[in-house]
Design a protein around this motif. Structure first.
Motif, PDB file in Angstrom:
ATOM      1  N   SER A  16      45.553  31.908 -16.431  1.00 59.24           N
ATOM      2  CA  SER A  16      44.943  32.347 -17.669  1.00 59.24           C
ATOM      3  C   SER A  16      44.174  31.139 -18.178  1.00 59.24           C
ATOM      4  N   TYR A  17      43.231  31.362 -19.046  1.00 60.35           N
ATOM      5  CA  TYR A  17      42.339  30.289 -19.454  1.00 60.35           C
ATOM      6  C   TYR A  17      42.201  30.246 -20.962  1.00 60.35           C
ATOM      7  N   ARG A  18      41.978  29.027 -21.492  1.00 58.55           N
ATOM      8  CA  ARG A  18      41.564  28.831 -22.870  1.00 58.55           C
ATOM      9  C   ARG A  18      40.078  28.553 -22.835  1.00 58.55           C
ATOM     10  N   VAL A  19      39.355  29.089 -23.804  1.00 57.53           N
ATOM     11  CA  VAL A  19      37.939  28.780 -23.941  1.00 57.53           C
ATOM     12  C   VAL A  19      37.866  27.674 -24.983  1.00 57.53           C
ATOM     13  N   VAL A  20      37.413  26.483 -24.573  1.00 58.77           N
ATOM     14  CA  VAL A  20      37.459  25.313 -25.440  1.00 58.77           C
ATOM     15  C   VAL A  20      36.113  24.597 -25.495  1.00 58.77           C
ATOM     16  N   VAL A  21      35.955  23.794 -26.563  1.00 60.11           N
ATOM     17  CA  VAL A  21      34.793  22.918 -26.698  1.00 60.11           C
ATOM     18  C   VAL A  21      35.247  21.517 -26.328  1.00 60.11           C
ATOM     19  N   LYS A  22      34.521  20.885 -25.397  1.00 57.06           N
ATOM     20  CA  LYS A  22      34.893  19.538 -24.970  1.00 57.06           C
ATOM     21  C   LYS A  22      33.666  18.785 -24.504  1.00 57.06           C
ATOM     22  N   GLU A  23      33.844  17.489 -24.276  1.00 58.23           N
ATOM     23  CA  GLU A  23      32.763  16.687 -23.710  1.00 58.23           C
ATOM     24  C   GLU A  23      32.438  17.203 -22.310  1.00 58.23           C
ATOM     25  N   LYS A  24      31.185  17.235 -21.979  1.00 62.17           N
ATOM     26  CA  LYS A  24      30.749  17.790 -20.700  1.00 62.17           C
ATOM     27  C   LYS A  24      31.344  17.043 -19.497  1.00 62.17           C
ATOM     28  N   GLN A  25      31.515  15.741 -19.604  1.00 55.43           N
ATOM     29  CA  GLN A  25      31.986  14.932 -18.485  1.00 55.43           C
ATOM     30  C   GLN A  25      33.507  14.819 -18.405  1.00 55.43           C
ATOM     31  N   SER A  26      34.254  15.412 -19.346  1.00 53.67           N
ATOM     32  CA  SER A  26      35.705  15.267 -19.344  1.00 53.67           C
ATOM     33  C   SER A  26      36.346  16.135 -18.254  1.00 53.67           C
ATOM     34  N   LYS A  27      37.612  15.843 -17.968  1.00 55.87           N
ATOM     35  CA  LYS A  27      38.344  16.587 -16.948  1.00 55.87           C
ATOM     36  C   LYS A  27      38.543  18.034 -17.369  1.00 55.87           C
ATOM     37  N   ARG A  28      38.805  18.900 -16.404  1.00 54.43           N
ATOM     38  CA  ARG A  28      38.971  20.327 -16.677  1.00 54.43           C
ATOM     39  C   ARG A  28      40.088  20.576 -17.682  1.00 54.43           C
ATOM     40  N   ASP A  29      41.230  19.896 -17.501  1.00 54.45           N
ATOM     41  CA  ASP A  29      42.371  20.113 -18.381  1.00 54.45           C
ATOM     42  C   ASP A  29      42.597  18.950 -19.337  1.00 54.45           C
ATOM     43  N   GLY A  30      41.552  18.170 -19.601  1.00 57.63           N
ATOM     44  CA  GLY A  30      41.660  17.025 -20.499  1.00 57.63           C
ATOM     45  C   GLY A  30      41.613  17.446 -21.963  1.00 57.63           C
ATOM     46  N   ALA A  31      41.453  16.448 -22.829  1.00 60.74           N
ATOM     47  CA  ALA A  31      41.424  16.685 -24.271  1.00 60.74           C
ATOM     48  C   ALA A  31      40.212  17.537 -24.660  1.00 60.74           C
ATOM     49  N   TYR A  32      40.387  18.335 -25.699  1.00 58.13           N
ATOM     50  CA  TYR A  32      39.293  19.178 -26.175  1.00 58.13           C
ATOM     51  C   TYR A  32      39.192  19.089 -27.689  1.00 58.13           C
ATOM     52  N   LEU A  33      38.057  19.520 -28.229  1.00 54.14           N
ATOM     53  CA  LEU A  33      37.824  19.452 -29.667  1.00 54.14           C
ATOM     54  C   LEU A  33      38.364  20.672 -30.395  1.00 54.14           C
ATOM     55  N   GLU A  34      38.135  21.864 -29.832  1.00 54.10           N
ATOM     56  CA  GLU A  34      38.584  23.089 -30.497  1.00 54.10           C
ATOM     57  C   GLU A  34      38.816  24.197 -29.478  1.00 54.10           C
ATOM     58  N   ASN A  35      39.859  24.976 -29.731  1.00 54.63           N
ATOM     59  CA  ASN A  35      40.169  26.149 -28.916  1.00 54.63           C
ATOM     60  C   ASN A  35      39.452  27.348 -29.537  1.00 54.63           C
ATOM     61  N   LEU A  36      38.589  28.009 -28.774  1.00 55.04           N
ATOM     62  CA  LEU A  36      37.805  29.124 -29.292  1.00 55.04           C
ATOM     63  C   LEU A  36      38.353  30.492 -28.919  1.00 55.04           C
ATOM     64  N   GLY A  37      39.280  30.547 -27.964  1.00 57.80           N
ATOM     65  CA  GLY A  37      39.824  31.839 -27.580  1.00 57.80           C
ATOM     66  C   GLY A  37      40.532  31.764 -26.246  1.00 57.80           C
ATOM     67  N   ILE A  38      40.825  32.949 -25.696  1.00 56.90           N
ATOM     68  CA  ILE A  38      41.529  33.027 -24.419  1.00 56.90           C
ATOM     69  C   ILE A  38      40.818  34.011 -23.487  1.00 56.90           C
ATOM     70  N   TYR A  39      41.080  33.830 -22.191  1.00 53.13           N
ATOM     71  CA  TYR A  39      40.591  34.729 -21.157  1.00 53.13           C
ATOM     72  C   TYR A  39      41.704  34.875 -20.135  1.00 53.13           C
ATOM     73  N   ASN A  40      42.165  36.105 -19.922  1.00 48.11           N
ATOM     74  CA  ASN A  40      43.233  36.362 -18.970  1.00 48.11           C
ATOM     75  C   ASN A  40      42.736  37.378 -17.938  1.00 48.11           C
ATOM     76  N   PRO A  41      42.286  36.898 -16.765  1.00 50.66           N
ATOM     77  CA  PRO A  41      41.727  37.797 -15.762  1.00 50.66           C
ATOM     78  C   PRO A  41      42.778  38.594 -14.993  1.00 50.66           C
ATOM     79  N   THR A  42      44.057  38.263 -15.133  1.00 55.64           N
ATOM     80  CA  THR A  42      45.091  38.953 -14.367  1.00 55.64           C
ATOM     81  C   THR A  42      45.450  40.307 -14.968  1.00 55.64           C
ATOM     82  N   ARG A  43      45.101  40.545 -16.211  1.00 51.62           N
ATOM     83  CA  ARG A  43      45.344  41.853 -16.829  1.00 51.62           C
ATOM     84  C   ARG A  43      44.288  42.842 -16.383  1.00 51.62           C
TER      85      ARG A  43
END
Length: 88
Positions: A16-43
């Motif tokens: 499942s995924y969080r839709v987040v705002v982060k620096e473009k060069q940061s790691k996939r699961d690194g620190a983020y500025l804000e959580n904007l929502g969720i995406y769950n493709p398994t449902r």
């Protein structure tokens, strides 16, 4: 530069995924500025919950959504438009 990206959460083989705002060069699961929502493709159908006001705010500030997030934004906007049309 800011980007609106997917951040993977969930167990092995059931993502499942969080839709987040982060620096473009940061790691996939690194620190983020804000959580904007969720995406769950398994449902079935896939669950997409986005705070569209905040998405618009960050895009105005210069954040660029990735291709996948851009599709999710369009899908959410289309669904909310059809709900508003059905409710009217």
């Amino acid at each position: 530069m800011l980007a609106i990206k997917l951040m993977r959460t969930g167990a092995k083989k059931s993502p499942s995924y969080r839709v987040v705002v982060k620096e473009k060069q940061s790691k996939r699961d690194g620190a983020y500025l804000e959580n904007l929502g969720i995406y769950n493709p398994t449902r079935n159908p896939a669950e997409i919950r986005l705070d569209m006001d905040r998405v618009r705010y960050w895009i105005e500030k210069g954040a660029q959504p990735t291709d996948t997030v851009n599709r999710l934004i369009k899908k959410t906007a289309k669904a909310s438009a059809s709900q508003a049309e059905a409710g009217a």
